[in-house]
Design a protein around this motif. Structure first.
Motif, short mmCIF file in Angstrom:
data_model
loop_
_atom_site.label_atom_id
_atom_site.label_comp_id
_atom_site.label_asym_id
_atom_site.label_seq_id
_atom_site.Cartn_x
_atom_site.Cartn_y
_atom_site.Cartn_z
N MET A 194 1.27 -0.93 -0.18
CA MET A 194 -0.20 0.14 0.19
C MET A 194 0.72 0.79 0.07
O MET A 194 0.73 2.25 -0.63
CB MET A 194 -1.34 0.06 1.06
N MET A 195 1.69 1.12 0.33
CA MET A 195 2.53 2.17 0.70
C MET A 195 3.61 2.45 -0.57
O MET A 195 4.10 3.86 -0.84
CB MET A 195 3.56 2.49 1.83
N GLU A 196 3.71 1.81 -1.60
CA GLU A 196 4.17 1.80 -2.80
C GLU A 196 3.68 2.13 -3.62
O GLU A 196 3.79 3.49 -4.49
CB GLU A 196 4.74 0.45 -2.93
N ARG A 197 2.39 1.69 -3.52
CA ARG A 197 1.33 3.21 -4.35
C ARG A 197 0.68 3.99 -3.46
O ARG A 197 -0.14 4.29 -4.35
CB ARG A 197 -0.72 2.37 -4.43
N GLY A 198 1.12 4.60 -2.32
CA GLY A 198 1.38 6.05 -1.80
C GLY A 198 -0.60 6.15 -0.83
O GLY A 198 -0.46 7.09 -1.05
N ASP A 199 -0.90 4.89 -0.84
CA ASP A 199 -2.42 4.99 -0.14
C ASP A 199 -2.13 5.68 1.57
O ASP A 199 -3.35 5.81 1.44
CB ASP A 199 -2.72 3.49 -0.25
N HIS A 200 -0.62 5.47 1.45
CA HIS A 200 -0.17 6.29 3.05
C HIS A 200 -0.47 7.54 2.86
O HIS A 200 -0.97 8.15 4.33
CB HIS A 200 0.92 4.90 3.59
N LEU A 201 -1.17 7.80 1.36
CA LEU A 201 -0.73 9.59 1.44
C LEU A 201 -2.06 9.78 1.51
O LEU A 201 -2.45 11.45 1.45
CB LEU A 201 0.69 10.36 -0.16
N THR A 202 -3.30 9.00 1.47
CA THR A 202 -4.32 9.29 1.59
C THR A 202 -5.01 9.25 2.46
O THR A 202 -5.03 7.86 3.59
CB THR A 202 -5.01 8.43 0.40
N GLU A 203 -6.20 9.78 3.39
CA GLU A 203 -7.23 9.57 4.33
C GLU A 203 -7.46 8.61 4.32
O GLU A 203 -7.58 7.73 5.30
CB GLU A 203 -8.44 10.45 4.52
N ASN A 204 -8.36 7.36 3.30
CA ASN A 204 -8.49 6.48 3.23
C ASN A 204 -7.11 5.31 3.14
O ASN A 204 -7.51 4.57 3.94
CB ASN A 204 -9.08 6.31 2.09
#
Lengths: 138, 138
Positions: free
Chosen positions: A110-120
Motif C-alpha cells: 500500500m505504501m508503494e502505491r502511496g496509499d498512506h498519503l490518502t486519508e482512506n
C-alpha cells in the motif's frame, strides 16, 4: 558468522517482530507518518547474532534497544521490500508470526502505491496495524 | 509439520532453555534430587510448533507452562542423552545458550556416572547449575 536460511527463519519465529508504527508528524500532509520496521531484539551478550543478521540482509542497524538489550532494526520501504520480504517469502515463518508478516507485506505494498498519503489509505493501514502484534507476549 | 534441523537450532537459540534443577527430595540418599530438563515455551497460539518439536525428537511432553503459555519439556537422562544432546552436538547453537548446553551436557555425563549420588558430585553439579541460566532475561 555465517547464518543458514532456516536458522534465520527459526530464530525470527522466536525473536523477530514485524511492526507498523503510526505516529504524529506535523510535517506530513495528513499529520501522520507510517513507519514499518522489522526488528530482532537480543540481550547484549548475543549482539554478534544481530551483526550476523545485518551482514546477511545487507541492511539495517544494530543499536541499543533499552537497558542491556540490543536490536537489529530494518526500516525504509526499499530495504524492507527488496531484502526482508523476499527472504521470508522464500523461507516462510512457521509460527503465527507469519500472519503478522503477511499484514506487514500488505502495508508495504500500500505504501508503494502511496496509499498512506490518502486519508482512506491511512485509515486502512491503521486498521491493519491494529491487528498486528496483538498477541505478542512481550 | 516437518521441521528442518537448522530451523530447530535457530528457534531453540531464541526460545529454548537447558536447565538443571536441584530440589529437596527426602527419599533420596543425600536428600536432594537433580532434575535436568530441556524446555521450549511458547504462547498457546503456537502450540503446534511444540508438538512438531515433540514429534521431531520423539520424546518429551507438551503441557501448560503457566497462564496462556505452553511448554515442550524433555526430562529423563536417557531421552536427554540419546535424543536431545546428539542433535545439538550435530547442529550447534549459535547463541551464548551453547555455553549452557555444554554445562548441561557435563551434568548429564556426571549423572550417568552416578556422581549426583555422592556429596562431592552433588556439590559440583550444584556449582555448574549455579553458573547456568544466569543471564536469561526471562
Amino acid at each position: 558468522m555465517k547464518l543458514e536460511a532456516q536458522w534465520i527463519t527459526g530464530f525470527v519465529d522466536g525473536e523477530g517482530c514485524f511492526h507498523v508504527g503510526i505516529s504524529r508528524h506535523p510535517e506530513m500532509n495528513l499529520g501522520f507518518q507510517v513507519l514499518p520496521e522489522f526488528t530482532v531484539v537480543q540481550h547484549q551478550r548475543d549482539v554478534q547474532l544481530l551483526h550476523a543478521l545485518k551482514a546477511h540482509f545487507q541492511c539495517g542497524v544494530v543499536r541499543v534497544n533499552h537497558g542491556d538489550r540490543m536490536a537489529f532494526r530494518v526500516r525504509g520501504l526499499k530495504n524492507l521490500q527488496e531484502r526482508i520480504v523476499p527472504f521470508f517469502v522464500k523461507h516462510p515463518l512457521k509460527s503465527k508470526k507469519r500472519v503478522d508478516f503477511e499484514r506487514f507485506r500488505r502495508v508495504l505494498l500500500m505504501m508503494e502505491r502511496g496509499d498512506h498519503l490518502t486519508e482512506n489509505g491511512l485509515e486502512k493501514i491503521r486498521s491493519i496495524a491494529g491487528e498486528m502484534n496483538r498477541g505478542q507476549p512481550r
